[in-house]
Design an enzyme around this catalytic site. Sequence first.
Site, mmCIF file in Angstrom:
data_model
loop_
_atom_site.group_PDB
_atom_site.id
_atom_site.type_symbol
_atom_site.label_atom_id
_atom_site.label_comp_id
_atom_site.label_asym_id
_atom_site.label_seq_id
_atom_site.Cartn_x
_atom_site.Cartn_y
_atom_site.Cartn_z
ATOM 1 N N CYS A 336 10.684 -6.734 -42.527
ATOM 2 C CA CYS A 336 10.956 -7.335 -43.841
ATOM 3 C C CYS A 336 12.066 -8.374 -43.712
ATOM 4 C CB CYS A 336 11.365 -6.256 -44.833
ATOM 5 S SG CYS A 336 10.134 -4.976 -45.016
ATOM 6 N N ASP A 337 11.932 -9.267 -42.759
ATOM 7 C CA ASP A 337 12.943 -10.298 -42.539
ATOM 8 C C ASP A 337 12.204 -11.614 -42.407
ATOM 9 O OD1 ASP A 337 14.752 -12.137 -41.270
ATOM 10 O OD2 ASP A 337 16.015 -10.413 -40.759
#
Length: 388
Positions: A336-337
Amino acid sequence: MNAFAGAAAPTRVPTPKLDTWVASQDFDKPTLVIDVDRVEEQYRALKAGLGHADIHYAVKANPAPEILKRLTDLGSHFDAASKGEIQMCLDAGARPDIISFGNTIKRASDIAWAHAAGITLFAADAPEELDKIAANAPGARVYIRLIVETSEADWPLTRKFGCDSDMALDMLDYAKSVGLSPVGLSFHVGSQTRRAEMWKPTLDQLSVIWKRAKDAGHDLTLLNIGGGFPAFYGEAIDTPTDYAARVIALVTETFGDIPQIMAEPGRGMVAEAGVIVTEVMLVSRKSDRDVHRWVYLSIGRFSGLAETEGEAIRYQFETDRDGDATGPCIVAGPSCDSADVLYEKRPMQLPLTLTSGDRVLIRNTGAYTSTYSSVSFNGFPPLDVVVI
Ligand SMILES: Cc1ncc(COP(=O)(O)O)c(C=O)c1O
């Protein structure tokens, strides 16, 4: 078939042992599979070209114990970046006198530990580092690392390491004054320097400094030419033997005879011995008008593919659907980056039929993958390594 580089790409390096083994296994997480026999082949091929130069394998490229053990048995020397890497080499049976502590940034207590363990050769590029070595490894042999001004490498190692020529000469004097034995100079031409001819400007720069140091009365006996030996990522490169022989010929042309030459191949030794097995997590578009598809893999920037930073290293992807029609894909990792995107500026052509759950092989990934993998970013496990 290679899905990545299009029709102009040379065929890939054959790896029958890896292919057979990988095809026979199920994988529940991204896994780097290494063929240690292939590492041996690369070692022998590089050594054939390097002649009397000593190979100090750059452990950082891949410190798998089986690799270190095999290279020890073959007579390789080692370039270690840290206490941890020195310990791994010793555990593999390497004698301390064939391990160099090549990082220019070392903890004082690690220098003392290495000295007590029998390490005698250290790198430095700053007076403060020489002070630390003099205090903690009195009388040690040191080489001074020079900054490389220009690099045509795909993964340059400029700026952060080395000092300029005037400072290098002062460093040689200073090393003597604090009781060390300054035996030579080192540099790194930059990792993945695809053609041997690209070494020439760097060797020319270095030879001027080498001569000035000799003229100033320094009895230099060691030239450490670092790494830079390339791996096959889709663009044709020379064989390891031809490449290494050409580099040594250039060194001899430029410097004349040198008593001891050290080379520190990392990537060129192990990259082609490894394949990463991963899978597609999701294929999507951001809108109906989106011309690109996004392909999210189970491996990303933080789980082993750090060298996709700036899209510097372009790996070769293979899928069971190669041969189907392809379209441009942005390839990203699973975390989730938003920085976890592998290829966006130059999207990859991947099969339009690709779908979640499909296996993807990432070729020639034996170097700088497992060591870069984070321990549990977003809860993903580090890249698993299996040596066959
Ligand atoms: C001091 C040193 N030597 C050797 C290497 C290995 O370089 P390569 O993988 O390009 O052969 C590196 C890579 O970072 C390095 O820092």
